[in-house]
Enzyme design. Structure first.
Site, PDB file in Angstrom:
ATOM      1  N   GLU A 279       0.859  -1.198   0.000  1.00  0.00           N
ATOM      2  CA  GLU A 279       0.000   0.000   0.000  1.00  0.00           C
ATOM      3  C   GLU A 279       0.886   1.236   0.000  1.00  0.00           C
ATOM      4  OE1 GLU A 279      -3.379   1.001  -0.083  1.00  0.00           O
ATOM      5  OE2 GLU A 279      -2.375   2.946   0.032  1.00  0.00           O
TER       6      GLU A 279
ATOM      7  N   ILE B 216     -22.661   2.512   3.023  1.00  0.00           N
ATOM      8  CA  ILE B 216     -23.938   1.799   2.977  1.00  0.00           C
ATOM      9  C   ILE B 216     -23.718   0.380   2.479  1.00  0.00           C
ATOM     10  CG2 ILE B 216     -26.291   1.836   2.029  1.00  0.00           C
ATOM     11  CD1 ILE B 216     -25.479   4.443   3.518  1.00  0.00           C
TER      12      ILE B 216
ATOM     13  N   HIS C  74     -25.443  -1.868   0.440  1.00  0.00           N
ATOM     14  CA  HIS C  74     -26.597  -1.800  -0.457  1.00  0.00           C
ATOM     15  C   HIS C  74     -27.317  -3.128  -0.520  1.00  0.00           C
ATOM     16  CE1 HIS C  74     -25.797   2.207  -1.932  1.00  0.00           C
ATOM     17  NE2 HIS C  74     -24.512   1.895  -2.071  1.00  0.00           N
TER      18      HIS C  74
ATOM     19  N   VAL D 150       3.826   1.109  -5.755  1.00  0.00           N
ATOM     20  CA  VAL D 150       4.287   0.275  -6.867  1.00  0.00           C
ATOM     21  C   VAL D 150       4.540   1.181  -8.071  1.00  0.00           C
ATOM     22  CG1 VAL D 150       3.646  -1.567  -8.474  1.00  0.00           C
ATOM     23  CG2 VAL D 150       3.089  -1.764  -6.030  1.00  0.00           C
TER      24      VAL D 150
ATOM     25  N   ILE E  98     -13.868  -0.750  -9.401  1.00  0.00           N
ATOM     26  CA  ILE E  98     -14.777  -1.160  -8.324  1.00  0.00           C
ATOM     27  C   ILE E  98     -15.440   0.076  -7.729  1.00  0.00           C
ATOM     28  CG2 ILE E  98     -15.005  -2.522  -6.227  1.00  0.00           C
ATOM     29  CD1 ILE E  98     -13.936  -4.145  -8.572  1.00  0.00           C
ATOM     30  N   GLU E  99     -16.461   0.534  -8.425  1.00  0.00           N
ATOM     31  CA  GLU E  99     -17.224   1.658  -7.867  1.00  0.00           C
ATOM     32  C   GLU E  99     -18.375   1.099  -7.049  1.00  0.00           C
ATOM     33  OE1 GLU E  99     -18.955   4.058 -10.906  1.00  0.00           O
ATOM     34  OE2 GLU E  99     -19.019   2.459 -12.351  1.00  0.00           O
TER      35      GLU E  99
HETATM   36  C1  LIG Z   1     -18.484   8.779  -3.125  1.00  0.00           C
HETATM   37  C2  LIG Z   1     -18.540   7.279  -3.021  1.00  0.00           C
HETATM   38  C3  LIG Z   1     -19.604   6.654  -2.362  1.00  0.00           C
HETATM   39  C4  LIG Z   1     -19.659   5.278  -2.281  1.00  0.00           C
HETATM   40  N1  LIG Z   1     -20.645   4.705  -1.550  1.00  0.00           N
HETATM   41  C5  LIG Z   1     -20.665   3.349  -1.421  1.00  0.00           C
HETATM   42  C6  LIG Z   1     -21.623   2.721  -0.608  1.00  0.00           C
HETATM   43  O1  LIG Z   1     -22.413   3.380   0.066  1.00  0.00           O
HETATM   44  N2  LIG Z   1     -21.660   1.373  -0.553  1.00  0.00           N
HETATM   45  C7  LIG Z   1     -20.787   0.612  -1.262  1.00  0.00           C
HETATM   46  O2  LIG Z   1     -20.896  -0.597  -1.213  1.00  0.00           O
HETATM   47  N3  LIG Z   1     -19.837   1.183  -2.021  1.00  0.00           N
HETATM   48  C8  LIG Z   1     -19.747   2.536  -2.088  1.00  0.00           C
HETATM   49  N4  LIG Z   1     -18.771   3.117  -2.825  1.00  0.00           N
HETATM   50  C9  LIG Z   1     -17.815   2.284  -3.508  1.00  0.00           C
HETATM   51  C10 LIG Z   1     -16.724   1.778  -2.616  1.00  0.00           C
HETATM   52  O3  LIG Z   1     -16.273   2.796  -1.744  1.00  0.00           O
HETATM   53  C11 LIG Z   1     -15.589   1.316  -3.470  1.00  0.00           C
HETATM   54  O4  LIG Z   1     -16.098   0.416  -4.390  1.00  0.00           O
HETATM   55  C12 LIG Z   1     -14.512   0.603  -2.688  1.00  0.00           C
HETATM   56  O5  LIG Z   1     -14.101   1.353  -1.589  1.00  0.00           O
HETATM   57  C13 LIG Z   1     -13.336   0.348  -3.597  1.00  0.00           C
HETATM   58  O6  LIG Z   1     -12.322  -0.262  -2.871  1.00  0.00           O
HETATM   59  P1  LIG Z   1     -10.918  -0.506  -3.510  1.00  0.00           P
HETATM   60  O7  LIG Z   1     -10.155  -1.301  -2.519  1.00  0.00           O
HETATM   61  O8  LIG Z   1     -11.073  -1.047  -4.866  1.00  0.00           O
HETATM   62  O9  LIG Z   1     -10.280   0.921  -3.736  1.00  0.00           O
HETATM   63  P2  LIG Z   1      -9.575   1.943  -2.752  1.00  0.00           P
HETATM   64  O10 LIG Z   1     -10.236   2.007  -1.444  1.00  0.00           O
HETATM   65  O11 LIG Z   1      -9.444   3.187  -3.521  1.00  0.00           O
HETATM   66  O12 LIG Z   1      -8.156   1.303  -2.493  1.00  0.00           O
HETATM   67  C14 LIG Z   1      -7.142   1.315  -3.432  1.00  0.00           C
HETATM   68  C15 LIG Z   1      -5.844   1.403  -2.687  1.00  0.00           C
HETATM   69  O13 LIG Z   1      -4.764   1.207  -3.579  1.00  0.00           O
HETATM   70  C16 LIG Z   1      -3.707   2.041  -3.191  1.00  0.00           C
HETATM   71  N5  LIG Z   1      -2.843   2.223  -4.345  1.00  0.00           N
HETATM   72  C17 LIG Z   1      -3.150   2.837  -5.512  1.00  0.00           C
HETATM   73  N6  LIG Z   1      -2.100   2.807  -6.337  1.00  0.00           N
HETATM   74  C18 LIG Z   1      -1.107   2.159  -5.688  1.00  0.00           C
HETATM   75  C19 LIG Z   1       0.231   1.832  -6.025  1.00  0.00           C
HETATM   76  N7  LIG Z   1       0.746   2.154  -7.199  1.00  0.00           N
HETATM   77  N8  LIG Z   1       0.974   1.180  -5.119  1.00  0.00           N
HETATM   78  C20 LIG Z   1       0.469   0.839  -3.917  1.00  0.00           C
HETATM   79  N9  LIG Z   1      -0.790   1.129  -3.556  1.00  0.00           N
HETATM   80  C21 LIG Z   1      -1.568   1.774  -4.429  1.00  0.00           C
HETATM   81  C22 LIG Z   1      -4.413   3.298  -2.751  1.00  0.00           C
HETATM   82  O14 LIG Z   1      -3.606   4.088  -1.926  1.00  0.00           O
HETATM   83  C23 LIG Z   1      -5.635   2.743  -2.062  1.00  0.00           C
HETATM   84  O15 LIG Z   1      -5.432   2.591  -0.662  1.00  0.00           O
HETATM   85  C24 LIG Z   1     -18.669   4.499  -2.894  1.00  0.00           C
HETATM   86  C25 LIG Z   1     -17.601   5.130  -3.503  1.00  0.00           C
HETATM   87  C26 LIG Z   1     -17.507   6.506  -3.533  1.00  0.00           C
HETATM   88  C27 LIG Z   1     -16.303   7.146  -4.121  1.00  0.00           C
END
Ligand SMILES: Cc1cc2nc3c(=O)[nH]c(=O)nc-3n(C[C@H](O)[C@H](O)[C@H](O)COP(=O)(O)OP(=O)(O)OC[C@H]3O[C@@H](n4cnc5c(N)ncnc54)[C@H](O)[C@@H]3O)c2cc1C
Ligand SMILES: Cc1cc2nc3c(=O)[nH]c(=O)nc-3n(C[C@H](O)[C@H](O)[C@H](O)COP(=O)(O)OP(=O)(O)OC[C@H]3O[C@@H](n4cnc5c(N)ncnc54)[C@H](O)[C@@H]3O)c2cc1C
Lengths: 422, 493
Positions: B31, B48, B50, B173, B337-338
């Site tokens: 990370e 949330i 969902h 990375v 992954i939104e």
């Molecule tokens: C406004 C908003 C509202 C939302 N509401 C909901 C909700 O109510 N319910 C729901 O189920 N989902 C919701 N979502 C969606 C949910 O938050 C995301 O789908 C989820 O958090 C994605 O997780 P992730 O681990 O893919 O990404 P992230 O949490 O973005 O994690 C990615 C990680 O990778 C790290 N990273 C990036 N590049 C590098 C690199 N080169 N080297 C090392 N580390 C790196 C970053 O620092 C970060 O920590 C919402 C999203 C948003 C933005």
């Protein structure tokens, strides 16, 4: 369960002052509870001078002022429980507190004096948009770092808010070798004492930007700068006046909020304007036997006024314990009329007045050559000329007992304080 | 050499790490920030769970949302994470909008969502007495829930670490090369090697993918601004109140948080810079105005903080999740992954496990996997008898550090010492809520700083807000003056 005649919450000047007064008036079974590891409250971090001009007729620093009371408390052997946090209070006057040695304890009091002081409004409360980096502090937190912990929170500083704390900190930072680029004030006037504007800004050439505010915070890890802008009459930013100031620190000095979570737990009613309890002439809240004084009641600019208020609260608590404080009587409401933001006390029990009642109030704006007029049912019962009034300086008006009577010598129902400009 | 390296410590990376910790394989998570749930969408979202009536039937989103949602009861119990199934309402304020409710309801049925119904204005009012009187009807989904978002990610990571997964922080990375079936993953300081590489880098999943695969895609940022209101306003919503969705998302919601505050937002705005995580006057105004359509009564002056979350929108058709082994063997994308990514995360982790199996990784279950996280002590929630017991054994629990949220020194020390422990002021805040109350750390942050400095054995000047160069303090008092004097002396007066 432990039992005390009077339990005082908070060992700031309000709590200490109340303890000393109660003791001198004859109640010796007193406990002060303080969450910090030393008594003195916020004064311990106010190492500048200017305290005690009224009370001691000399210029003391905050810790020196506090020390005078701490010495008395020690001399009298009044018990202070330090490092102890009060968690809640019940309307039956049972205080729940916790510390490391005794764990959670319950203490029954005949009377309680609330003296918890206040806290600062954080960034969220004023919603400044932008990023969320390190380098944003409230003035009090920064003061604690500089004066008590021995660290600087920044080198190039912008201060938002020109209340006394903001002004004092502008000077403090400068003396420490940091650069204060500007003090930015939303209102067209400073809410600080005039002497502080002169001694803290003018003497050091620090610009005070009135009718300005911070409209954006920049920087990812640490603050890189802020955008400021002038505001119009409705306090909305005028975008074409926006200007970037580079800095590594933003200090917020945007107001204090009386710390009344505990009061609420006991069912104490709060005044939405002051944020403190609604009290009567005896500093008694709506809960019988619970009194309040100091910044928990209303935000004071001078500690001397805190001390005075603490004496009234303590005096009343002693009377209450001795059964001398009347709960029944003829009640008079004190109201803030035009030009006045609030009045404390909000209620007067005519039957409890000894000689006179002291009212504290703040004007809503700056007024020059104006009067404060006290009216009841259209009739003026008192009038006082004021050279200059500003929201930053609390006004004290004393009203003699007989003034509360109408033409038939009955106590009036309410009195209203108004500003009259000539 | 690792069997699997996961890039990204958001909810997705952490859920995968925890799932893989059940097997006898060597796993590393990398990370770039100083903590999990610190850099991306997983800390700044609507929090949330969902129900699953939103996604188009047949998509990965639909399938993983419904499955993921079901998994949270057990997970939250095992991991000791606060979660409440408060249910959600999609509120219709006109007859037109009622049409949309039926469409959503149908989708929900197709997606396999249970416990849904369309309810009348009167019934809505019974559940939500503070909703605006213009309410016509609502889609009520009882399985929707609210959760502490970063709390869940931290819990996943802790449990994964407890079960043997390694975590590396502050390493970004920068490049990936594949030689002889081995991935060489380079960060700014070091190199790591693995057989399987999982791309869970959130907004930067495109950058990582494009380092490895020739099949490029890109991720667009779409931001959402929020306000959090004081607990005094928390009573205004009992359920998650949505409005009828539009193309840009599920619209602005009004929701309680697990901690009892009121959450308002998000806006939805396409932006061109992934780091554009600031709030704007306009955005906040929009959020407030939008929320007032559902609940008029809240007092925005009771805001205690505001933030921005950035969605990772992929440029692929249908905007579905991109999950699967890419054209490069052993390189698995978990991208785009939104929302509802948070809800889907445990199901995504299961899916990734199956993909790894199929890709040939030998996965033997451990016999000593412990699904339970060491419970967290929350002083605030204990009875006085429990508190006294605790303080007797460890007096640090008798010292309140954060007075707004009643957090003790014992809890803060524990948060720092746990696996994947807190290293910064924000890390402590996300674990124990110190500094999240109405005064926002004004009183406790100097003390938290002191505890961090002592526990981590670092100079107070080196304590940061959230890693990197976010140091809180800049010098010792008098240092600037002394330096200036030295400078003058050197020059000669
Ligand atoms: C406004 C908003 C509202 C939302 N509401 C909901 C909700 O109510 N319910 C729901 O189920 N989902 C919701 N979502 C969606 C949910 O938050 C995301 O789908 C989820 O958090 C994605 O997780 P992730 O681990 O893919 O990404 P992230 O949490 O973005 O994690 C990615 C990680 O990778 C790290 N990273 C990036 N590049 C590098 C690199 N080169 N080297 C090392 N580390 C790196 C970053 O620092 C970060 O920590 C919402 C999203 C948003 C933005
Ligand atoms: C930066 C600054 C500069 C100032 N400059 C001047 C000046 O130049 N001249 C002047 O006259 N005045 C000045 N003042 C004003 C004056 O110092 C204050 O009005 C005064 O200290 C208020 O006293 P208090 O006892 O009400 O509150 P405090 O001093 O805040 O004391 C309250 C006490 O209650 C304790 N407490 C709160 N909650 C609990 C709980 N739950 N359990 C246990 N204990 C609790 C706190 O720890 C604290 O010690 C200044 C104030 C500040 C902040």
């Amino acid at each position: 369960m432990m039992e005390y005649d009077i339990v005082i919450i908070g060992a700031g000047p309000a709590g200490l002052g109340a303890a000393v007064e109660a003791y001198e008036k004859g109640v010796k079974d007193i406990l002060i509870i303080e969450r910090d590891s030393y008594p003195g409250g916020i004064l311990q971090q106010c190492i500048h001078n200017g305290f005690g001009l009224i009370e001691f007729k000399e210029e003391l620093t905050g810790p020196e002022y506090a020390e005078r009371f701490i010495e008395k408390v020690n001399e009298y052997g009044i018990k202070i429980m330090l490092n102890t946090m009060v968690l809640n209070i019940s309307s039956e006057k049972i205080v729940k507190a916790v510390n490391q040695e005794k764990g959670v304890m319950e203490i029954k009091a005949k009377a309680i004096i609330l003296a918890m002081g206040c806290r600062e409004r954080p960034r969220g409360a004023i919603s400044i948009p932008g990023t969320r980096p390190a380098g944003i502090f409230t003035a009090g937190t920064a003061q604690r770092y500089v004066n008590m912990e021995g660290y600087m929170p920044g080198k190039e500083i912008v201060i938002l808010g020109s209340g006394d704390i903001g002004l004092i900190m502008a000077r403090r930072f400068t003396l420490e070798g940091a650069i204060v680029k500007a003090v930015v004030e939303l209102m067209p006037y400073s809410s600080g004492l005039t002497r502080n504007i002169v001694q803290c800004l003018d003497d050091f050439g620090i610009p005070l930007l009135l009718s300005h505010t911070v409209i954006e915070i920049h920087g990812k890890d640490r603050v890189k700068g802020v955008t400021i802008a002038q505001v119009d009459a409705n306090r909305k930013p005028i975008l074409r006046t926006a200007k970037y100031i580079s800095c590594d620190t933003l200090i917020l000095s945007v107001g204090l909020i009386p710390e009344n979570e505990l009061s609420k737990s006991a069912g104490v009613l709060l005044d939405p304007v002051t944020g403190g309890p609604i009290v009567n002439e005896s500093m008694e809240t709506n809960i019988e036997g619970i009194f309040a004084c100091g910044n928990v009641l209303q935000v004071h600019d001078l500690v001397d006024n805190v001390t005075k208020e603490s004496r009234i609260a303590a005096d009343s608590a002693v009377k209450y314990i001795k059964g001398l404080l009347k709960q029944e009587g003829k009640f008079i409401n004190a109201k803030a009329g035009s030009g006045i933001r609030y009045v404390v006390p909000q209620i007067v029990n005519y039957d409890n007045i000894d000689d006179k009642v002291k009212f504290h109030m703040r004007p809503i704006d700056v007024f020059k050559n104006a009067y404060i007029s006290v009216k009841s049912g259209g009739r003026e019962i008192m009038r006082r000329k004021m050279q200059r009034m500003t929201p930053g300086e609390m006004i004290l008006i004393e009203i003699k007992k007989d003034k509360f009577l109408d033409n038939d010598l009955h106590p009036v129902d309410d009195i209203t304080f108004e500003v009259e400009v000539v | 050499m690792y069997d699997v390296i996961i890039i990204g410590g958001g909810v997705v990376g952490s859920a995968i790490a925890r799932e893989l910790s059940k097997y006898d394989i060597k796993v590393l998570l990398i990370e770039k920030e100083d903590d999990v749930a610190s850099g991306g969408a997983s800390k700044a979202n609507s929090a949330i769970l969902h129900a699953g009536y939103d996604p188009v039937p047949g998509t990965l989103k639909a399938k993983l949302n419904v499955r993921g949602n079901e998994m949270f009861d057990e997970l939250c119990k095992d991991l000791d994470v606060p979660m409440k199934r408060v249910g959600s309402l999609v509120a219709a304020f006109s007859q037109d909008e009622v049409e949309s409710l039926y469409k959503l309801y149908d989708r929900g049925l197709k997606n396999g969502v249970k416990k849904m119904s369309i309810i009348s204005a009167d019934m809505v009012k019974e559940i939500e007495p503070n909703i605006n009187d213009t309410i016509v009807a609502a889609l009520y989904a009882k399985t929707a829930g609210i959760i502490c978002p970063y709390g869940f990610v931290i819990a996943l990571a802790e449990n994964a670490a407890q079960n043997g997964v390694e975590f590396i922080f502050n390493q970004e990375v920068m490049s990936v090369n594949k030689e002889d079936d081995i991935f060489r993953v380079k960060t700014q300081d070091r190199e790591y090697f693995c057989k399987y590489l999982i791309n869970a880098a959130g907004l930067y999943a495109d950058t990582i993918n494009n380092m490895v695969s020739d099949k490029h895609f890109s991720i667009h940022p779409r931001k959402g601004e929020y306000l959090i209101l004081d607990k005094e306003e928390g009573y205004l919503a009992n359920t998650v109140i949505f409005q009828v969705p539009t193309k840009m998302g599920k619209g602005i919601l009004v929701s309680p948080t697990v901690d009892g505050n009121l959450l308002i937002g998000p806006t939805s705005e396409d932006i061109n810079n992934k780091e554009f995580r600031k709030t704007t006057a306009k955005g906040l105004e929009k959020a407030i105005k939008g929320a007032k359509k559902s609940v008029e009564k809240f007092n925005e002056r009771k805001t205690i903080t505001q933030f921005t979350g950035v969605r990772a929108v992929p440029d692929v058709e249908g905007e579905d999740f991109i999950i699967g082994e890419s054209d490069v063997k052993g390189f698995i994308n978990v991208a785009g992954i939104e929302s509802p990514g948070f809800t889907s995360s445990p199901a995504i982790a299961e899916m990734v496990r199956e993909i790894l199996k199929e890709a040939g990784l030998n996965m033997v279950e451990k016999d000593d996997f412990n699904p339970k996280r060491k419970p967290v002590i929350r002083f605030n929630e204990l009875t006085d008898v429990e508190r006294n017991e605790l303080i007797k054994n460890n007096p640090a629990y008798g010292k309140i550090i954060c007075r707004c949220e009643t957090v003790t020194e014992g809890e803060i020390i524990d948060a720092i010492r746990r696996p994947v422990g807190a290293k910064s002021i924000d890390g402590v805040k996300r674990r124990v809520r110190a500094g999240m109350g109405r005064c926002q750390g004004g009183f406790c942050s100097p003390r938290v700083l002191e505890i961090l400095s002592r526990e981590l054995n670092i100079d107070p000047l080196d304590v940061t807000k959230f890693g990197g160069k976010s140091n809180i303090l800049t010098a010792k008092s008098k240092e600037y003056v002394i330096n200036a004097c030295k400078e003058i002396l050197k020059r000669g007066v």
